[in-house]
Scaffold this active site. Structure first.
Site, PDB file in Angstrom:
ATOM      1  N   HIS A   1      -5.859 -11.746  -5.800  1.00 16.98           N
ATOM      2  CA  HIS A   1      -5.381 -12.934  -6.481  1.00 16.98           C
ATOM      3  C   HIS A   1      -4.547 -13.777  -5.516  1.00 16.98           C
ATOM      4  O   HIS A   1      -4.283 -13.387  -4.380  1.00 16.98           O
ATOM      5  CB  HIS A   1      -4.582 -12.598  -7.757  1.00 16.98           C
ATOM      6  CG  HIS A   1      -3.164 -12.196  -7.552  1.00 16.98           C
ATOM      7  ND1 HIS A   1      -2.191 -12.409  -8.499  1.00 16.98           N
ATOM      8  CD2 HIS A   1      -2.540 -11.574  -6.516  1.00 16.98           C
ATOM      9  CE1 HIS A   1      -1.035 -11.937  -8.073  1.00 16.98           C
ATOM     10  NE2 HIS A   1      -1.211 -11.438  -6.879  1.00 16.98           N
TER      11      HIS A   1
ATOM     12  N   GLU B   1       2.026  -4.364 -11.249  1.00 15.45           N
ATOM     13  CA  GLU B   1       1.414  -5.032 -10.102  1.00 15.45           C
ATOM     14  C   GLU B   1       1.583  -4.137  -8.867  1.00 15.45           C
ATOM     15  O   GLU B   1       0.692  -4.007  -8.038  1.00 15.45           O
ATOM     16  CB  GLU B   1       2.089  -6.379  -9.881  1.00 15.45           C
ATOM     17  CG  GLU B   1       1.270  -7.329  -9.057  1.00 15.45           C
ATOM     18  CD  GLU B   1       1.872  -8.728  -9.081  1.00 15.45           C
ATOM     19  OE1 GLU B   1       1.328  -9.594  -9.786  1.00 15.45           O
ATOM     20  OE2 GLU B   1       2.881  -8.963  -8.386  1.00 15.45           O
TER      21      GLU B   1
ATOM     22  N   HIS C   1      -4.527 -12.114  -1.564  1.00 17.37           N
ATOM     23  CA  HIS C   1      -4.135 -10.737  -1.233  1.00 17.37           C
ATOM     24  C   HIS C   1      -4.526  -9.923  -2.463  1.00 17.37           C
ATOM     25  O   HIS C   1      -5.280 -10.433  -3.307  1.00 17.37           O
ATOM     26  CB  HIS C   1      -2.629 -10.664  -0.922  1.00 17.37           C
ATOM     27  CG  HIS C   1      -1.764 -11.023  -2.070  1.00 17.37           C
ATOM     28  ND1 HIS C   1      -1.560 -12.330  -2.472  1.00 17.37           N
ATOM     29  CD2 HIS C   1      -1.045 -10.269  -2.948  1.00 17.37           C
ATOM     30  CE1 HIS C   1      -0.759 -12.357  -3.520  1.00 17.37           C
ATOM     31  NE2 HIS C   1      -0.445 -11.127  -3.827  1.00 17.37           N
TER      32      HIS C   1
ATOM     33  N   CYS D   1       2.783 -14.933  -1.545  1.00 16.91           N
ATOM     34  CA  CYS D   1       1.823 -14.772  -2.647  1.00 16.91           C
ATOM     35  C   CYS D   1       0.915 -16.002  -2.771  1.00 16.91           C
ATOM     36  O   CYS D   1      -0.057 -15.980  -3.530  1.00 16.91           O
ATOM     37  CB  CYS D   1       2.544 -14.544  -3.973  1.00 16.91           C
ATOM     38  SG  CYS D   1       3.524 -13.031  -3.989  1.00 16.91           S
TER      39      CYS D   1
ATOM     40  N   ASP E   1     -11.941  -5.509 -12.592  1.00 19.33           N
ATOM     41  CA  ASP E   1     -11.941  -4.576 -11.471  1.00 19.33           C
ATOM     42  C   ASP E   1     -12.833  -5.058 -10.323  1.00 19.33           C
ATOM     43  O   ASP E   1     -13.977  -5.455 -10.538  1.00 19.33           O
ATOM     44  CB  ASP E   1     -12.420  -3.201 -11.941  1.00 19.33           C
ATOM     45  CG  ASP E   1     -12.252  -2.164 -10.853  1.00 19.33           C
ATOM     46  OD1 ASP E   1     -11.225  -2.193 -10.140  1.00 19.33           O
ATOM     47  OD2 ASP E   1     -13.155  -1.321 -10.700  1.00 19.33           O
ATOM     48  N   HIS E   2     -12.281  -4.984  -9.104  1.00 20.53           N
ATOM     49  CA  HIS E   2     -13.004  -5.412  -7.892  1.00 20.53           C
ATOM     50  C   HIS E   2     -13.416  -6.878  -7.970  1.00 20.53           C
ATOM     51  O   HIS E   2     -14.461  -7.260  -7.457  1.00 20.53           O
ATOM     52  CB  HIS E   2     -14.198  -4.492  -7.595  1.00 20.53           C
ATOM     53  CG  HIS E   2     -13.776  -3.209  -6.951  1.00 20.53           C
ATOM     54  ND1 HIS E   2     -13.143  -2.210  -7.653  1.00 20.53           N
ATOM     55  CD2 HIS E   2     -13.860  -2.763  -5.668  1.00 20.53           C
ATOM     56  CE1 HIS E   2     -12.872  -1.207  -6.831  1.00 20.53           C
ATOM     57  NE2 HIS E   2     -13.294  -1.509  -5.629  1.00 20.53           N
TER      58      HIS E   2
END
Lengths: 136, 136, 136, 136, 136, 136
Positions: C15, C125, C40, C34, C80-81
Site C-alpha cells: 500500500h 499493521e 511498501h 509511507c 491477500d497478495h
C-alpha cells in the site's frame, strides 16, 4: 536416533554492566545506559537444548520434568528476582553481560546434566537481543 | 569462549517475484499470486547471528549497539518502506525471493562486520515462512 | 449467556498513503516514508470479534469454520497478495491507512454476519501498530 | 549458494504416553500425568527446515507452496484432530513422545522431499517444550 | 483508581464436541473433525482479568500470587492433562466448546474471587481461535 | 467514525516493592521476593490505546509517528534502563507496582495527548502479568 530436547524457563533480574578496572568515564563510554549505578533489569528467557539418544523404553532423551527441575534448581531459583551483581556469587567478579551469564549458566548445567548429553543454551535478554553458547 | 550474539531488526517492504527471461504465463505459473504486477508486501524480520570470542574486558562479543547500528545502516534503513524491485539497486537484476534477499543481506553484512566474527542470518518473510543463510 | 468469539486471519499486501487533493510536498510531509510512490507493504493480521448468545444445542455462538470462511471470502481472499491502492476497488478513492482499512473491513463483515451478532475488529499493521473498530 | 528454507505448520491432537511392556504403576511413575488413560492433548507446531541450492531461475530452494502441500499431505492432514495413539497407524506400536513423533515425521518427510535437500524438523509440544531432529 | 489486573495460565487437555441428543450423522455434520470419537486436544491459554480499586498500602488490586494460586486451584490443576469429556465433572453433561468451557471457568472463578472485583476471562483454544466472557 | 489506535513501546527497568510505613518483616510477608532490597527487573511492554475520530484528509486518528514520539518523550525515555525507585521522581513516594506505574503513565500521557482522544494503557510486567488502566 539422536534428538535435541529443548525447554524454556525464565527469570526476572536486575543487573548493571561495569568493569571495576576502569574509571567511571570509561565505563560510561563503553556500557552507556547499561552502566547505570542504580541498575536496570530484564525478563530473561532461557532455553536449554540437550542432545542425546532416545531411550527405547521411555521414548525420552530425558524426562522433561527432570530437565525442568534441574534448570530451576541450578539457575532460575538462584537468579529469579535477584540483583545479579549484588545477590549472586557467580557475578561477584564477573560482568553480567548476556555472554557472561550464558557462560556461567552453561557451566552450571554442564555439571548437572549427564555427560552423554550435548548441551547448548540460548539466553534472551530481550525479545530482540539474545545469545547462544555450547561450551566451545 | 565463543558465543553467538543475535539481534532482531525489521523492515516493511513491497516486492514482486518475476523472472524477466520468462513470458507472463510462465511467471504466473511459477510464482502464482507472488507475481502480481502491482506488488504485495511483508513485515520482514531479520535476525543477525555473530559468533566470536568474548572480550575479557567488556564481556562482549560485540557491543550490541554497534551491531544494531551496522544492521540498520547496511540493511533496514535501505529496505524499510521501499519497493524492493523498484527502489533498491540490489534487486534491479535479482528476483527478490526470501532466499535471494537473504543472500544479498549476508553479503552486505559480511563486508561490514569484522572478519573474525562468523555470520549467519535468518530472514522471516512471514511468521510461518523464513530462510537461513550462512554464506556457504 | 453472551460470549465473544474471536478469530485471527492474515493477509500480505502493498500500500501507499496519499491524499490526491494535496501536492507531493504536502503528502511527503504528512505521510513521510509511507508516501513512497512505489509502495511498501505489510503482513496484516486481522482479528474478528463476534459477540452473541451461545446456542444451547451446539455450544457455539457461531461455528468457527463458518466464521473463518466468511472472513476469507469477504476480506483476506480479496486483499491477500494485492496492492491495496491499485488492485482493490475499496481503496480506489480511499487512503488505505490502518484506520480506513479497518472501517472498510468492518462494513464488509457487518453485511456478511447476522445482525444479532455484535462485531468488532482489530487490524495489526505491524506487531507494534494496530487499530480497533466497532462501528461507532 | 545453499540456503535453509523453513515452513511452520500445526496440528491439534490427543495423545497418551504409555509403555505396554510395563505395569500400570510403572507407567504412572515414569510418565506421570502424561499417562492419563483418557488422554490429554496439544496444539503441536511443526517447523520443517530444508537446505539446498538456490535455483538461479526461480530464486527458490523449493517452492514454499510445494513444501507446504507436502507437509500437509504427509503429516498435518494425517494427525490433525486425531488421537495419535488410537487413530494414527504410525503410533500403534510406538509411544507418541515428542521425540518419537519427531522421528516418525522426519521419516515421512525424508521420503517425500527430494534427496538433494537436507532435512531437519522442530516439533513444539508446547511453547516451552520442543524437540529437534535431523535424521542422525 | 480502578485498574484491571490480568494473569495468563495454561492447561493441556483432550476434548471432543458432541451433542448426545443428536445421532452420529448430525454430530459429524455439525462438529466435523472436532467430533472425532477418539478425541483430539489443545494447549489452552487462559487469561483472567480482575478489575478493582488499588489498595493504597500495597499498590495492588490483588496480590498476583494469590490470583495465580486461585486460578490454579479452581481451573488449571483440575483441567490440565485431562480429558475434559471423561475426567472433568463440569463437562459430564455439557459440550466442551470454547464458549462452554469459558462459561464454566467464569462461574468457578466468580465464586472464588471477592465480589468487589469485576471478572472477565479470555480462553485461547489455539493462537487463532479464542473466546471472551464476562458473565453477562 | 471513531477508531482506537494502539502503539506498543518497551522499557527495561529495575524496581522493588516496598511500603516505608511497614517494618521489614511485614514488607517481606506482603511483597515476598519482589521486596528484595537489591532490586530485580523487568522488560516492560507498554501499549497505548487512543480513541478518536478519523480525520477525513489524513485517514488518521493521530499520526502514529507523533504518538510514538510522545510515548517515548513522556515515558520510555524517562524509565528505560533506570531503577524506578531510585532514579525516577514519579516513584520517590509511590510503590512501583504495575498498578501504580500504570496510573503514573496514564497521567503523564493524559496531559500530553489532546483532550478529545480517549486514553487507555496496557502495561506488561511479564508476558503473563499485566494491567490495564483508563483513568476511572
Amino acid at each position: 536416533m539422536k534428538v535435541t530436547v529443548c525447554r524454556k524457563e525464565h527469570f526476572n533480574a536486575a543487573h548493571r554492566l561495569h568493569n571495576p578496572e576502569w574509571d567511571d568515564a570509561t565505563n560510561q563510554k563503553v556500557f552507556g545506559k547499561c552502566n547505570n549505578p542504580n541498575y536496570h533489569g530484564h525478563n530473561y528467557d532461557l532455553v536449554v537444548h540437550l542432545t542425546g539418544s532416545v531411550d527405547a523404553r521411555t521414548g525420552y532423551v530425558i524426562d522433561m520434568k527432570v530437565m525442568k527441575d534441574i534448570i530451576r534448581e541450578e539457575v532460575t531459583d538462584r537468579y529469579d528476582h535477584k540483583n545479579l551483581n549484588l545477590d549472586v556469587a557467580d557475578f561477584k567478579n564477573l560482568n553480567p553481560t548476556a555472554e557472561n551469564i550464558a557462560g556461567v549458566i552453561w557451566n552450571r548445567l554442564r555439571a548437572a546434566f549427564e555427560d552423554h548429553l550435548d548441551l547448548k543454551i540460548t539466553l534472551y535478554e530481550t525479545e530482540r537481543n539474545y545469545v547462544e553458547y555450547s561450551g566451545n
